[in-house]
Design a protein around this motif. Sequence first.
Motif, short mmCIF file in Angstrom:
data_model
loop_
_atom_site.label_atom_id
_atom_site.label_comp_id
_atom_site.label_asym_id
_atom_site.label_seq_id
_atom_site.Cartn_x
_atom_site.Cartn_y
_atom_site.Cartn_z
N GLN A 125 12.01 -30.75 32.10
CA GLN A 125 12.23 -30.92 30.66
C GLN A 125 12.14 -29.59 29.93
N PHE A 126 11.17 -28.78 30.33
CA PHE A 126 11.01 -27.46 29.70
C PHE A 126 12.25 -26.60 29.97
N GLU A 127 12.71 -26.60 31.22
CA GLU A 127 13.90 -25.82 31.57
C GLU A 127 15.11 -26.26 30.75
N ARG A 133 20.28 -20.69 33.50
CA ARG A 133 20.45 -19.83 34.67
C ARG A 133 21.45 -18.73 34.32
N ASP A 134 21.07 -17.48 34.58
CA ASP A 134 22.01 -16.39 34.31
C ASP A 134 22.95 -16.20 35.48
N GLU A 135 23.77 -15.14 35.42
CA GLU A 135 24.78 -14.92 36.46
C GLU A 135 24.18 -14.64 37.83
N ASP A 136 22.90 -14.23 37.85
CA ASP A 136 22.22 -13.98 39.13
C ASP A 136 21.41 -15.19 39.60
N LEU A 139 16.16 -17.79 36.02
CA LEU A 139 15.84 -18.55 34.81
C LEU A 139 15.51 -17.59 33.68
N VAL A 140 16.24 -17.71 32.57
CA VAL A 140 16.03 -16.85 31.40
C VAL A 140 16.08 -17.72 30.15
N LEU A 141 15.72 -17.14 29.03
CA LEU A 141 15.79 -17.85 27.76
C LEU A 141 17.23 -18.19 27.41
N GLN A 142 17.42 -19.28 26.71
CA GLN A 142 18.76 -19.65 26.28
C GLN A 142 19.32 -18.68 25.26
N SER A 143 18.43 -18.04 24.50
CA SER A 143 18.89 -17.09 23.49
C SER A 143 17.76 -16.14 23.13
N VAL A 144 18.12 -15.03 22.51
CA VAL A 144 17.15 -14.09 21.95
C VAL A 144 17.49 -13.90 20.48
N PRO A 145 16.51 -13.60 19.62
CA PRO A 145 15.09 -13.39 19.89
C PRO A 145 14.43 -14.59 20.57
N CYS A 146 13.30 -14.32 21.17
CA CYS A 146 12.58 -15.35 21.91
C CYS A 146 12.25 -16.53 21.01
#
Length: 206
Positions: A125-127, A133-136, A139-146
């Motif tokens: 749920q958190f994910e 998922r980035d190109e590699d 797991l990264v944030l969906q957007s920035v700023p955090c």
Amino acid sequence: MVWRIPIGRDQAIPTIPRARSAAGFSSYPLRGPKTYFCTFVHMQDFIAQLPQLAKDKHKENKKFFAKLKKKPPKNLDQTMQQLHDEEFQRTDCLDCANCCKTTGPLFTDKDVERIAKFFKLKPQQFEAQYLRRDEDGDLVLQSVPCTFLGADNYCSIYEVRPKACREYPHTDRKKFHQIGNLTVKNTAICPAAYNIVEKMKQHIKL
């Protein structure tokens, strides 16, 4: 808060944006004729200049870290810990948060489990709510700023923040000579990292 940036004599002294008073900027010699200190009264002035400052130092820093990797001093870890501690006695991340505003950390499985528990969510749920998922495949944030950064620069998940955030900018990491490329990148993002690298080059003669 006052910020000091080492500037080489041959390097053009950065200008303060016109919206700021020129009275907030000064320079004076430090440790010999080849180094000047520039004083920024406002952190945002420093951050605005940082990408160009880092770009101007890029070749010099890459060369320095290439030499450092080949022949690291025996006391490198001790030196870096000292430089790191000294810098963060002066640097308050709450005045900056540029890393949180412009980049995002990689989230490990343990990070996800820990933060999901904090929100009383299942890891999946958190994910789904906050990450991608980035190109590699990381797991990264969906957007920035955090998402978790407040308007006051406080982190709403500080006690359970990702390991990458906890260790940033990694200037006190053991075997520091192994992360030269990462450190050079961080000098364009983190004022403290920029200052630490400049002081490294004064302390460590290669």
